[in-house]
Every structure is written in C-alpha cells, then in structure tokens.
Design a protein around this motif. Structure first.
Motif, mmCIF file in Angstrom:
data_model
loop_
_atom_site.group_PDB
_atom_site.id
_atom_site.type_symbol
_atom_site.label_atom_id
_atom_site.label_comp_id
_atom_site.label_asym_id
_atom_site.label_seq_id
_atom_site.Cartn_x
_atom_site.Cartn_y
_atom_site.Cartn_z
ATOM 1 N N VAL A 41 -36.440 -9.026 27.156
ATOM 2 C CA VAL A 41 -36.809 -8.175 26.017
ATOM 3 C C VAL A 41 -35.812 -7.023 25.877
ATOM 4 C CG1 VAL A 41 -38.550 -6.533 25.191
ATOM 5 C CG2 VAL A 41 -39.246 -8.792 25.989
ATOM 6 N N GLN A 42 -35.423 -6.412 26.982
ATOM 7 C CA GLN A 42 -34.468 -5.298 26.924
ATOM 8 C C GLN A 42 -33.112 -5.761 26.403
ATOM 9 O OE1 GLN A 42 -34.722 -3.843 30.963
ATOM 10 N NE2 GLN A 42 -36.133 -2.206 30.371
ATOM 11 N N ARG A 43 -32.636 -6.920 26.862
ATOM 12 C CA ARG A 43 -31.366 -7.464 26.367
ATOM 13 C C ARG A 43 -31.452 -7.768 24.880
ATOM 14 N NH1 ARG A 43 -30.857 -10.560 31.099
ATOM 15 N NH2 ARG A 43 -31.782 -12.309 30.005
ATOM 16 N N ASP A 44 -32.577 -8.321 24.454
ATOM 17 C CA ASP A 44 -32.754 -8.660 23.049
ATOM 18 C C ASP A 44 -32.766 -7.404 22.182
ATOM 19 O OD1 ASP A 44 -33.263 -10.645 20.941
ATOM 20 O OD2 ASP A 44 -35.212 -9.638 20.799
ATOM 21 N N LEU A 45 -33.432 -6.356 22.651
ATOM 22 C CA LEU A 45 -33.450 -5.101 21.887
ATOM 23 C C LEU A 45 -32.055 -4.511 21.766
ATOM 24 C CD1 LEU A 45 -36.718 -3.394 23.172
ATOM 25 C CD2 LEU A 45 -36.281 -4.297 20.891
ATOM 26 N N ALA A 46 -31.280 -4.555 22.841
ATOM 27 C CA ALA A 46 -29.912 -4.031 22.802
ATOM 28 C C ALA A 46 -29.055 -4.857 21.838
ATOM 29 C CB ALA A 46 -29.303 -4.036 24.194
ATOM 30 N N ARG A 47 -29.220 -6.168 21.865
ATOM 31 C CA ARG A 47 -28.458 -7.035 20.966
ATOM 32 C C ARG A 47 -28.845 -6.770 19.515
ATOM 33 N NH1 ARG A 47 -28.834 -11.559 18.230
ATOM 34 N NH2 ARG A 47 -30.964 -11.977 18.850
ATOM 35 N N ALA A 104 -18.573 0.993 19.254
ATOM 36 C CA ALA A 104 -17.605 0.824 20.345
ATOM 37 C C ALA A 104 -18.241 1.092 21.703
ATOM 38 C CB ALA A 104 -16.408 1.757 20.133
ATOM 39 N N ASN A 105 -19.300 1.871 21.740
ATOM 40 C CA ASN A 105 -19.977 2.134 23.008
ATOM 41 C C ASN A 105 -20.542 0.859 23.621
ATOM 42 O OD1 ASN A 105 -19.425 4.858 22.904
ATOM 43 N ND2 ASN A 105 -21.330 5.339 21.864
ATOM 44 N N PHE A 106 -20.789 -0.161 22.799
ATOM 45 C CA PHE A 106 -21.282 -1.441 23.297
ATOM 46 C C PHE A 106 -20.138 -2.367 23.709
ATOM 47 C CE2 PHE A 106 -24.676 -0.144 20.323
ATOM 48 C CZ PHE A 106 -25.753 -0.188 21.173
ATOM 49 N N GLN A 107 -18.910 -2.043 23.302
ATOM 50 C CA GLN A 107 -17.803 -2.981 23.442
ATOM 51 C C GLN A 107 -16.860 -2.684 24.617
ATOM 52 O OE1 GLN A 107 -17.546 -5.643 21.429
ATOM 53 N NE2 GLN A 107 -19.352 -5.021 20.288
ATOM 54 N N GLY A 108 -16.539 -1.452 24.860
ATOM 55 C CA GLY A 108 -15.587 -1.125 25.917
ATOM 56 C C GLY A 108 -14.422 -0.322 25.373
ATOM 57 N N GLU A 109 -13.502 0.015 26.264
ATOM 58 C CA GLU A 109 -12.403 0.925 25.927
ATOM 59 C C GLU A 109 -11.418 0.324 24.925
ATOM 60 O OE1 GLU A 109 -11.151 4.511 25.708
ATOM 61 O OE2 GLU A 109 -12.777 3.997 27.057
ATOM 62 N N ARG A 114 -9.321 0.403 19.195
ATOM 63 C CA ARG A 114 -9.113 -0.319 17.929
ATOM 64 C C ARG A 114 -9.943 0.294 16.809
ATOM 65 N NH1 ARG A 114 -11.012 -5.492 18.074
ATOM 66 N NH2 ARG A 114 -11.945 -5.251 20.120
ATOM 67 N N TYR A 115 -11.182 0.671 17.105
ATOM 68 C CA TYR A 115 -12.051 1.250 16.085
ATOM 69 C C TYR A 115 -11.548 2.630 15.676
ATOM 70 C CZ TYR A 115 -15.345 -2.483 17.403
ATOM 71 O OH TYR A 115 -15.939 -3.684 17.661
ATOM 72 N N THR A 116 -11.025 3.378 16.629
ATOM 73 C CA THR A 116 -10.442 4.687 16.312
ATOM 74 C C THR A 116 -9.210 4.509 15.441
ATOM 75 O OG1 THR A 116 -11.287 5.623 18.371
ATOM 76 C CG2 THR A 116 -9.459 6.787 17.314
ATOM 77 N N CYS A 156 -18.375 -8.095 16.043
ATOM 78 C CA CYS A 156 -19.781 -8.129 15.633
ATOM 79 C C CYS A 156 -20.308 -9.565 15.613
ATOM 80 C CB CYS A 156 -19.952 -7.495 14.256
ATOM 81 S SG CYS A 156 -19.844 -5.698 14.272
ATOM 82 N N ALA A 157 -19.535 -10.464 15.072
ATOM 83 C CA ALA A 157 -19.967 -11.869 14.986
ATOM 84 C C ALA A 157 -20.133 -12.451 16.395
ATOM 85 C CB ALA A 157 -18.968 -12.684 14.178
ATOM 86 N N ARG A 158 -19.224 -12.122 17.284
ATOM 87 C CA ARG A 158 -19.284 -12.621 18.658
ATOM 88 C C ARG A 158 -20.539 -12.091 19.367
ATOM 89 N NH1 ARG A 158 -14.413 -12.225 19.640
ATOM 90 N NH2 ARG A 158 -14.334 -10.002 20.019
ATOM 91 N N SER A 159 -20.837 -10.813 19.177
ATOM 92 C CA SER A 159 -22.009 -10.252 19.828
ATOM 93 C C SER A 159 -23.298 -10.793 19.232
ATOM 94 C CB SER A 159 -21.992 -8.722 19.772
ATOM 95 O OG SER A 159 -22.169 -8.287 18.447
#
Length: 163
Positions: A41-47, A104-109, A114-116, A156-159
């Motif tokens: 449930v926690q993983r699903d909420l984060a996704r 980006a906080n979900f993706q990594g450095e 890239r987002y910046t 986004c599509a990958r996640s």
C-alpha cells in the motif's frame, strides 16, 4: 500400580500444546502478511503521488509554452485588456520549476540536474520570446526544451509502468 504414571504426558496436554503452537504460528504468519500488505500500500501511494506529479508537470510545461507564445504575440502587438504575458510566463515557469524539483526528488541526482536544466532552458526561451517572429519561430525556440521535456516525460512513463 494404578496410581503410577508411565512417564508419558496425558493426551489432553499434548492437544493443548499443539493448539498453542498452531495459534502462535498463525499469528506470526498473519503479522508477516499484514506487514507485506502495508508495504504494498505504501509503495502504491508513492507511485500514485509520482504519477500525479508527472501529470501536473506535463500540464505546467504546456502552460509555459502557451504563455511564452503570448510573449511572442505581444511583441507584435497585444490586444488591450490582457494581463501582462511576461508576468504570466514567469509564474508558469516558476510553477514548472517547482513541480520539476518535487518530481526530481523521486528520481535521483541525474534527473534533478536534467530537470533544472529544463527549467533554465525555459527561462532562456522566455527571454528570447520577445524577439521571436511570432508563432512561426516558437518551434525553433523550444527545440532544446522539447528534447529535455521528452526525457522528463519518459521518466514519468517509466515510473507509471513500474509496479
């Protein structure tokens, strides 16, 4: 000899002990299953939160493109009574930057850089929009930003496909 025990536990004690062990085993299994369900449930909420953020950032990107287009149109002559398109574009770029940072906080450095870079590219395009030849020059202005946005959209599509 009828009062002496033969060294064997009575049958009732064995049944009681068996039931206690079975109950303890069942309780431990139920605890493990409950923990696994909570993790799912926690993983699903984060996704879901990440997918919602992706939707928001995609919406914000196209809002930025629209508002920068308004700047280019205003350079050729804006109809009276419309709000200042530069202020609107700055607000849209700022919103996009905030959503991109959150995502980006979900993706990594690597994704954060890239987002910046995409936000900075949008700021650069916004500055150049006054000199763009109307809507016809917008595609060329957005070429680099569209490439960076494609990478963000792929993240986004990958996640969203991950379970």
């Amino acid at each position: 000899m009828s009062g002496q025990s033969s060294g064997r536990p009575p049958l009732l004690s064995l049944v009681t002990l068996t039931i206690a062990v079975a109950s303890l085993s069942t309780a431990m299994y139920q605890g493990w299953v409950q923990t696994r369900n909570l993790e799912i449930v926690q993983r699903d909420l984060a996704r879901r939160e990440q997918v919602r953020s992706c939707k928001d950032v995609i919406e914000a990107y196209f809002d930025v493109k629209l508002r920068i287009g308004l700047i280019a149109d205003a350079a050729t002559g804006s109809p009276p009574g419309l709000p200042d398109p530069v202020v609107q574009a700055r607000m849209a770029v700022s919103r996009f930057g905030a959503l991109g940072t959150y995502l980006a906080n979900f993706q990594g450095e690597e994704a954060r850089s890239r987002y910046t870079a995409l936000t900075r590219e949008l700021e650069r395009v916004m500055g150049l929009a006054r000199t763009a030849p109307g809507q016809s020059g917008m595609e060329a202005l957005f070429e680099a930003a569209d490439g960076l946005f494609y990478g963000m959209n792929e993240d986004c599509a990958r996640s969203a496909r991950q379970t």
